[in-house]
Design a protein around this motif. Sequence first.
Motif, PDB file in Angstrom:
ATOM      1  N   GLY A  39       0.818  -1.216   0.000  1.00  0.00           N
ATOM      2  CA  GLY A  39       0.000   0.000   0.000  1.00  0.00           C
ATOM      3  C   GLY A  39       0.845   1.256   0.000  1.00  0.00           C
ATOM      4  O   GLY A  39       0.584   2.199  -0.766  1.00  0.00           O
ATOM      5  N   ASN A  40       1.888   1.282   0.845  1.00  0.00           N
ATOM      6  CA  ASN A  40       2.764   2.458   0.908  1.00  0.00           C
ATOM      7  C   ASN A  40       3.563   2.641  -0.382  1.00  0.00           C
ATOM      8  O   ASN A  40       3.768   3.767  -0.840  1.00  0.00           O
ATOM      9  CB  ASN A  40       3.703   2.355   2.113  1.00  0.00           C
ATOM     10  CG  ASN A  40       2.973   2.544   3.426  1.00  0.00           C
ATOM     11  OD1 ASN A  40       1.961   3.235   3.488  1.00  0.00           O
ATOM     12  ND2 ASN A  40       3.464   1.922   4.484  1.00  0.00           N
ATOM     13  N   THR A  43       1.364   4.193  -2.881  1.00  0.00           N
ATOM     14  CA  THR A  43       1.274   5.642  -2.645  1.00  0.00           C
ATOM     15  C   THR A  43       2.479   6.371  -3.241  1.00  0.00           C
ATOM     16  O   THR A  43       2.343   7.435  -3.853  1.00  0.00           O
ATOM     17  CB  THR A  43       1.182   5.930  -1.130  1.00  0.00           C
ATOM     18  OG1 THR A  43       0.014   5.277  -0.618  1.00  0.00           O
ATOM     19  CG2 THR A  43       1.092   7.412  -0.844  1.00  0.00           C
ATOM     20  N   GLN A  46       2.154   6.554  -6.895  1.00  0.00           N
ATOM     21  CA  GLN A  46       1.115   7.541  -7.217  1.00  0.00           C
ATOM     22  C   GLN A  46       1.714   8.952  -7.206  1.00  0.00           C
ATOM     23  O   GLN A  46       1.493   9.742  -8.131  1.00  0.00           O
ATOM     24  CB  GLN A  46      -0.024   7.440  -6.198  1.00  0.00           C
ATOM     25  CG  GLN A  46      -1.195   8.372  -6.509  1.00  0.00           C
ATOM     26  CD  GLN A  46      -2.308   8.237  -5.483  1.00  0.00           C
ATOM     27  OE1 GLN A  46      -2.275   7.351  -4.640  1.00  0.00           O
ATOM     28  NE2 GLN A  46      -3.283   9.116  -5.552  1.00  0.00           N
ATOM     29  N   TYR A  51       1.083   5.786 -12.402  1.00  0.00           N
ATOM     30  CA  TYR A  51      -0.228   5.347 -11.913  1.00  0.00           C
ATOM     31  C   TYR A  51      -0.496   3.858 -12.175  1.00  0.00           C
ATOM     32  O   TYR A  51      -1.143   3.205 -11.362  1.00  0.00           O
ATOM     33  CB  TYR A  51      -1.328   6.218 -12.527  1.00  0.00           C
ATOM     34  CG  TYR A  51      -1.153   7.683 -12.170  1.00  0.00           C
ATOM     35  CD1 TYR A  51      -1.178   8.098 -10.845  1.00  0.00           C
ATOM     36  CD2 TYR A  51      -0.909   8.633 -13.150  1.00  0.00           C
ATOM     37  CE1 TYR A  51      -0.991   9.430 -10.507  1.00  0.00           C
ATOM     38  CE2 TYR A  51      -0.726   9.968 -12.823  1.00  0.00           C
ATOM     39  CZ  TYR A  51      -0.762  10.357 -11.492  1.00  0.00           C
ATOM     40  OH  TYR A  51      -0.569  11.665 -11.172  1.00  0.00           O
ATOM     41  N   LEU A  58      -1.292  -1.335  -5.186  1.00  0.00           N
ATOM     42  CA  LEU A  58      -2.471  -1.146  -4.329  1.00  0.00           C
ATOM     43  C   LEU A  58      -3.431  -2.323  -4.454  1.00  0.00           C
ATOM     44  O   LEU A  58      -4.059  -2.728  -3.467  1.00  0.00           O
ATOM     45  CB  LEU A  58      -3.169   0.173  -4.670  1.00  0.00           C
ATOM     46  CG  LEU A  58      -2.388   1.435  -4.289  1.00  0.00           C
ATOM     47  CD1 LEU A  58      -3.046   2.679  -4.883  1.00  0.00           C
ATOM     48  CD2 LEU A  58      -2.265   1.588  -2.774  1.00  0.00           C
ATOM     49  N   THR A  76      -9.289   1.765   3.276  1.00  0.00           N
ATOM     50  CA  THR A  76      -8.214   2.710   2.933  1.00  0.00           C
ATOM     51  C   THR A  76      -7.703   2.455   1.523  1.00  0.00           C
ATOM     52  O   THR A  76      -7.474   3.389   0.746  1.00  0.00           O
ATOM     53  CB  THR A  76      -7.062   2.595   3.952  1.00  0.00           C
ATOM     54  OG1 THR A  76      -7.557   2.931   5.243  1.00  0.00           O
ATOM     55  CG2 THR A  76      -5.906   3.501   3.601  1.00  0.00           C
ATOM     56  N   LEU A  77      -7.561   1.178   1.171  1.00  0.00           N
ATOM     57  CA  LEU A  77      -7.025   0.822  -0.152  1.00  0.00           C
ATOM     58  C   LEU A  77      -8.034   1.097  -1.262  1.00  0.00           C
ATOM     59  O   LEU A  77      -7.658   1.529  -2.348  1.00  0.00           O
ATOM     60  CB  LEU A  77      -6.562  -0.639  -0.149  1.00  0.00           C
ATOM     61  CG  LEU A  77      -5.299  -0.846   0.700  1.00  0.00           C
ATOM     62  CD1 LEU A  77      -5.140  -2.296   1.099  1.00  0.00           C
ATOM     63  CD2 LEU A  77      -4.065  -0.345  -0.051  1.00  0.00           C
ATOM     64  N   LYS A  80      -7.560   4.766  -1.844  1.00  0.00           N
ATOM     65  CA  LYS A  80      -6.333   5.066  -2.586  1.00  0.00           C
ATOM     66  C   LYS A  80      -6.475   4.684  -4.064  1.00  0.00           C
ATOM     67  O   LYS A  80      -6.037   5.422  -4.954  1.00  0.00           O
ATOM     68  CB  LYS A  80      -5.134   4.334  -1.964  1.00  0.00           C
ATOM     69  CG  LYS A  80      -4.679   4.935  -0.644  1.00  0.00           C
ATOM     70  CD  LYS A  80      -3.430   4.242  -0.135  1.00  0.00           C
ATOM     71  CE  LYS A  80      -2.920   4.879   1.146  1.00  0.00           C
ATOM     72  NZ  LYS A  80      -1.667   4.281   1.624  1.00  0.00           N
ATOM     73  N   ASN A  83      -8.475   7.208  -5.940  1.00  0.00           N
ATOM     74  CA  ASN A  83      -7.681   8.382  -6.328  1.00  0.00           C
ATOM     75  C   ASN A  83      -6.779   8.090  -7.520  1.00  0.00           C
ATOM     76  O   ASN A  83      -6.568   8.952  -8.383  1.00  0.00           O
ATOM     77  CB  ASN A  83      -6.856   8.883  -5.141  1.00  0.00           C
ATOM     78  CG  ASN A  83      -7.724   9.492  -4.059  1.00  0.00           C
ATOM     79  OD1 ASN A  83      -8.736  10.114  -4.349  1.00  0.00           O
ATOM     80  ND2 ASN A  83      -7.351   9.304  -2.801  1.00  0.00           N
ATOM     81  N   ASP A 120     -12.162  13.377  -0.719  1.00  0.00           N
ATOM     82  CA  ASP A 120     -11.717  12.791  -1.994  1.00  0.00           C
ATOM     83  C   ASP A 120     -12.792  12.953  -3.074  1.00  0.00           C
ATOM     84  O   ASP A 120     -12.487  13.284  -4.226  1.00  0.00           O
ATOM     85  CB  ASP A 120     -11.392  11.298  -1.813  1.00  0.00           C
ATOM     86  CG  ASP A 120     -10.130  11.068  -1.005  1.00  0.00           C
ATOM     87  OD1 ASP A 120      -9.311  11.995  -0.908  1.00  0.00           O
ATOM     88  OD2 ASP A 120      -9.965   9.955  -0.465  1.00  0.00           O
TER      89      ASP A 120
END
Length: 305
Positions: A39-40, A43, A46, A51, A58, A76-77, A80, A83, A120
């Motif tokens: 996940g990090n 990010t 991103q 992308y 992700l 949370t994912l 993300k 986005n 968001d």
Amino acid sequence: LGNVFIHLGQYNEAKEYLEKELVITSQIGNKMGEASSYGNLGTVFQFLGRYDKAKEYLEKALAIAIQISDKQGEATLYGKLGNVFQSLGQYEKAREYLQKALVIKIQTGDKRGEATLYGDFGNMFKYLGQYKIAREYLEKALAITTQIGNKQEEASLNGNLGNLFQSLGQYDKAKQYLEKALAIAIQTGDKKGEASSYGNLGTVFLFLSQYDKAKVHLEKALAIRIQIGDKEGEASSNGNLGSVFQSLGQCDKAKEYFEKALAITTQIGDKRGEANMYANLGNVFIQLGQYNEAKEYLEKALVIT
């Protein structure tokens, strides 16, 4: 350490540390840690404008979160990924994922997460030019963050509403919200938020053709960003200062600031920012009557975009 480097805008260093984390978490079979690592890293990609790579990481993180029944991580994912789909121009997909995240946040009573997702949604509708809907979502988010006392997010949402009113050409309203954001950031000692507020106010003054005020605010933003090591913000401030000098007809000075911004965006791998700076430099060369250089820079911008 990876997250600290993300916060500082030093994404290549963040990537290096997070990849080390991923190797270890995978090796010892720590599924929650592995999901967090993916996940990090998503990010980071991103922020670097990569992308497709962000989406890949992700989705790996999401698969693990679903497998181990981590509902908060799952939400949370989804957020993300929403986005990322927005950045890819896949707005229906973005909306679908943000909605999935919102449902879980409401179900689990996570007010902070709910507010983030309203924010968001607001930013997505702003990007789509649907300003009325964007405002509704941002105001919902602001109401919740104010209620729960999340000062940092409150400042951020005031900033987003300020940017929304700027897009609508309502500069006095924009200034009002951005000054609220600035006051909260100073009060809470949030240097990154303070720099962001100075930068946004500088942009408002630029649109109002108040170039001296724009320059003062943008220079304050730049000084803080250099101090805290926020490379992405530093590039942004240099780019905006370049625009001020370009508007004043000081093309050599504009070129100097755009070149500083270009060097940083190239260094941190920010492809979107790099393209913008090539385009800005192309426009400066047009003003200078140097059409071959202009063509070269605009073609570089086009290739990246």
